[in-house]
Design a protein around this motif. Structure first.
Motif, PDB file in Angstrom:
ATOM      1  N   ALA A  57      17.222 -20.068  -6.552  1.00  0.00           N
ATOM      2  CA  ALA A  57      17.099 -20.122  -5.093  1.00  0.00           C
ATOM      3  C   ALA A  57      16.631 -18.781  -4.534  1.00  0.00           C
ATOM      4  CB  ALA A  57      18.434 -20.517  -4.468  1.00  0.00           C
ATOM      5  N   GLY A  58      17.130 -17.694  -5.094  1.00  0.00           N
ATOM      6  CA  GLY A  58      16.719 -16.375  -4.640  1.00  0.00           C
ATOM      7  C   GLY A  58      15.270 -16.086  -4.962  1.00  0.00           C
ATOM      8  N   ARG A  59      14.830 -16.463  -6.167  1.00  0.00           N
ATOM      9  CA  ARG A  59      13.422 -16.258  -6.529  1.00  0.00           C
ATOM     10  C   ARG A  59      12.515 -17.106  -5.637  1.00  0.00           C
ATOM     11  NH1 ARG A  59      15.924 -16.401 -11.486  1.00  0.00           N
ATOM     12  NH2 ARG A  59      15.127 -18.439 -12.121  1.00  0.00           N
ATOM     13  N   THR A  60      12.992 -18.280  -5.274  1.00  0.00           N
ATOM     14  CA  THR A  60      12.231 -19.131  -4.352  1.00  0.00           C
ATOM     15  C   THR A  60      12.112 -18.465  -2.991  1.00  0.00           C
ATOM     16  OG1 THR A  60      12.890 -21.154  -5.510  1.00  0.00           O
ATOM     17  CG2 THR A  60      12.189 -21.380  -3.214  1.00  0.00           C
ATOM     18  N   ALA A  61      13.207 -17.906  -2.503  1.00  0.00           N
ATOM     19  CA  ALA A  61      13.181 -17.238  -1.202  1.00  0.00           C
ATOM     20  C   ALA A  61      12.200 -16.068  -1.196  1.00  0.00           C
ATOM     21  CB  ALA A  61      14.584 -16.756  -0.839  1.00  0.00           C
ATOM     22  N   LEU A  62      12.105 -15.362  -2.304  1.00  0.00           N
ATOM     23  CA  LEU A  62      11.257 -14.175  -2.366  1.00  0.00           C
ATOM     24  C   LEU A  62       9.792 -14.493  -2.628  1.00  0.00           C
ATOM     25  CD1 LEU A  62      13.583 -11.803  -4.435  1.00  0.00           C
ATOM     26  CD2 LEU A  62      12.916 -11.481  -2.047  1.00  0.00           C
ATOM     27  N   THR A  63       9.497 -15.566  -3.356  1.00  0.00           N
ATOM     28  CA  THR A  63       8.129 -15.733  -3.867  1.00  0.00           C
ATOM     29  C   THR A  63       7.503 -17.102  -3.630  1.00  0.00           C
ATOM     30  OG1 THR A  63       8.851 -16.446  -6.078  1.00  0.00           O
ATOM     31  CG2 THR A  63       8.632 -14.072  -5.711  1.00  0.00           C
ATOM     32  N   SER A  64       8.154 -17.986  -2.873  1.00  0.00           N
ATOM     33  CA  SER A  64       7.613 -19.343  -2.733  1.00  0.00           C
ATOM     34  C   SER A  64       6.297 -19.381  -1.965  1.00  0.00           C
ATOM     35  CB  SER A  64       8.628 -20.267  -2.059  1.00  0.00           C
ATOM     36  OG  SER A  64       8.938 -19.818  -0.750  1.00  0.00           O
ATOM     37  N   THR A  65       5.971 -18.324  -1.234  1.00  0.00           N
ATOM     38  CA  THR A  65       4.686 -18.303  -0.533  1.00  0.00           C
ATOM     39  C   THR A  65       3.520 -18.245  -1.508  1.00  0.00           C
ATOM     40  OG1 THR A  65       5.711 -17.172   1.335  1.00  0.00           O
ATOM     41  CG2 THR A  65       3.325 -17.107   1.225  1.00  0.00           C
ATOM     42  N   ILE A  66       3.706 -17.607  -2.650  1.00  0.00           N
ATOM     43  CA  ILE A  66       2.583 -17.443  -3.575  1.00  0.00           C
ATOM     44  C   ILE A  66       2.704 -18.292  -4.836  1.00  0.00           C
ATOM     45  CG2 ILE A  66       1.986 -15.149  -2.746  1.00  0.00           C
ATOM     46  CD1 ILE A  66       3.436 -13.979  -5.189  1.00  0.00           C
ATOM     47  N   TYR A  67       3.910 -18.747  -5.176  1.00  0.00           N
ATOM     48  CA  TYR A  67       4.089 -19.595  -6.353  1.00  0.00           C
ATOM     49  C   TYR A  67       4.532 -20.991  -5.932  1.00  0.00           C
ATOM     50  CZ  TYR A  67       4.258 -15.115  -8.843  1.00  0.00           C
ATOM     51  OH  TYR A  67       3.965 -13.871  -9.335  1.00  0.00           O
ATOM     52  N   ALA A  68       3.961 -22.014  -6.548  1.00  0.00           N
ATOM     53  CA  ALA A  68       4.431 -23.379  -6.322  1.00  0.00           C
ATOM     54  C   ALA A  68       5.706 -23.650  -7.100  1.00  0.00           C
ATOM     55  CB  ALA A  68       3.345 -24.382  -6.727  1.00  0.00           C
ATOM     56  N   ARG A  69       5.919 -22.902  -8.188  1.00  0.00           N
ATOM     57  CA  ARG A  69       7.095 -23.075  -9.043  1.00  0.00           C
ATOM     58  C   ARG A  69       7.789 -21.718  -9.200  1.00  0.00           C
ATOM     59  NH1 ARG A  69       3.111 -26.500 -12.958  1.00  0.00           N
ATOM     60  NH2 ARG A  69       3.377 -28.534 -11.975  1.00  0.00           N
ATOM     61  N   PRO A  70       8.313 -21.194  -8.109  1.00  0.00           N
ATOM     62  CA  PRO A  70       8.859 -19.823  -8.145  1.00  0.00           C
ATOM     63  C   PRO A  70      10.033 -19.643  -9.090  1.00  0.00           C
ATOM     64  CG  PRO A  70       9.434 -20.923  -6.086  1.00  0.00           C
ATOM     65  CD  PRO A  70       8.431 -21.799  -6.768  1.00  0.00           C
ATOM     66  N   ALA A  71      10.787 -20.710  -9.339  1.00  0.00           N
ATOM     67  CA  ALA A  71      11.928 -20.578 -10.243  1.00  0.00           C
ATOM     68  C   ALA A  71      11.504 -20.227 -11.660  1.00  0.00           C
ATOM     69  CB  ALA A  71      12.745 -21.872 -10.248  1.00  0.00           C
ATOM     70  N   ARG A  72      10.252 -20.486 -12.002  1.00  0.00           N
ATOM     71  CA  ARG A  72       9.750 -20.165 -13.334  1.00  0.00           C
ATOM     72  C   ARG A  72       9.513 -18.667 -13.524  1.00  0.00           C
ATOM     73  NH1 ARG A  72       5.175 -24.655 -15.096  1.00  0.00           N
ATOM     74  NH2 ARG A  72       6.530 -26.497 -15.002  1.00  0.00           N
ATOM     75  N   ARG A  73       9.371 -17.932 -12.446  1.00  0.00           N
ATOM     76  CA  ARG A  73       9.114 -16.494 -12.549  1.00  0.00           C
ATOM     77  C   ARG A  73      10.380 -15.805 -13.032  1.00  0.00           C
ATOM     78  NH1 ARG A  73       4.910 -13.609 -13.725  1.00  0.00           N
ATOM     79  NH2 ARG A  73       4.391 -11.845 -12.386  1.00  0.00           N
ATOM     80  N   SER A  74      10.245 -14.850 -13.934  1.00  0.00           N
ATOM     81  CA  SER A  74      11.424 -14.186 -14.479  1.00  0.00           C
ATOM     82  C   SER A  74      12.044 -13.255 -13.440  1.00  0.00           C
ATOM     83  CB  SER A  74      11.058 -13.386 -15.727  1.00  0.00           C
ATOM     84  OG  SER A  74      10.385 -12.196 -15.370  1.00  0.00           O
TER      85      SER A  74
END
Length: 276
Positions: free
Chosen positions: A166-183
């Protein structure tokens, strides 16, 4: 392996030294990778190992971003200057018309290098410069908002957010469609890169009037767009195809604005196919 190279570029008051940080890996025909505004070369990490099986990959931190210091006084962060700097970088690294792939700002720069015939093929992933005035204002507003958040958040808060999907989504969902996949480590590093990019403001300001309107003749061009790009909407790819009629236009299903992390295998295949 990470390295730096310094070279001279003419400026109004005399030659100025530009230093660029880059990583070079693999064997084969050279392929230069250019990231977007506020990002760094590690944006390409999900695809580098795949690309390096068939190409010598040179991932670059653009001047004023990542580990590369800013341009010397007298050099603006506009499209002609940055294109000239990259041409000088190719000479410094002994790269004779490499293939080039770029994302967002990097895609625009890749097309500019193609227009100048400094490269042998271009792959542009959601390139900047094909927007309407309203779309550009929207994208710049979003980018400024992201930059503001990155600069205001304390490092410990960013680290805490990065540890949850959820935190990675909050930080990066503007540029990634699947932000949870980012380490988590990657999210922390790219948030810091956005916050500390010395070239961000000048680059954004220089892009205010930019629209790419020239056909890129005489070399293969691929334009690929994430179907879930929330920053530069996919209809801009149709405009790119109209301006560059011979370009191969590729849809990237399930991918956002920075597609390399959303579907590394697909993006690597598009780049390799476009750089034959």
């Amino acid at each position: 392996m990470s390295a730096t190279v310094s070279f001279q570029v003419p400026v109004p008051h005399g030659p100025g030294e530009v230093t660029v940080s880059y990583a070079r890996v693999g064997r084969g025909e050279p392929l230069v990778l250019l990231h977007g505004i506020g990002h760094h070369r590690q944006a390409w990490d999900p695809v580098v190992d795949i690309l390096a099986t068939e190409r010598e990959v040179i991932a670059v931190d653009l001047p004023g971003f990542g580990a590369s210091p800013g341009l010397p006084a007298g050099l603006p962060y506009d499209l002609p200057t940055t294109g000239a700097v990259l041409g000088a970088l190719f000479e410094a690294l002994d790269l004779d018309r490499p293939h080039v792939a770029g994302n967002s700002l990097g895609g625009l720069l890749a097309l500019e290098l193609g227009r100048e015939r400094l490269v042998r093929s271009v792959t542009a992933l959601s390139p900047a410069g094909f927007w309407s005035p309203a779309e550009r204002r929207y994208a710049f507003t979003v980018l400024l908002g992201m930059r503001g958040v990155a600069r205001r958040l304390p490092p410990q808060v960013v680290a805490g957010l990065s540890r949850t999907a959820a935190g990675r989504t909050a930080l990066t969902s503007t540029i990634y469609a699947r932000p949870a996949r980012r380490s988590p480590d990657a999210v922390v590093a790219e948030t810091r890169a956005l916050a500390t990019a010395t070239g961000f403001t000048a680059t954004l300001r220089a892009g205010t009037e930019v629209r790419f309107t020239d056909a890129v003749a005489g070399l293969p061009v691929t334009v690929a767009w994430g179907a879930r790009d929330r920053l530069l909407v996919p209809r801009q790819g149709i405009r790119a195809k109209r301006i560059i009629p011979h370009a191969r236009l590729v849809r990237l299903p399930g991918c956002g604005h920075v597609p390399m992390n959303d579907d590394p295998a697909l993006v690597a295949r598009v780049i390799l196919d476009g750089s034959r």
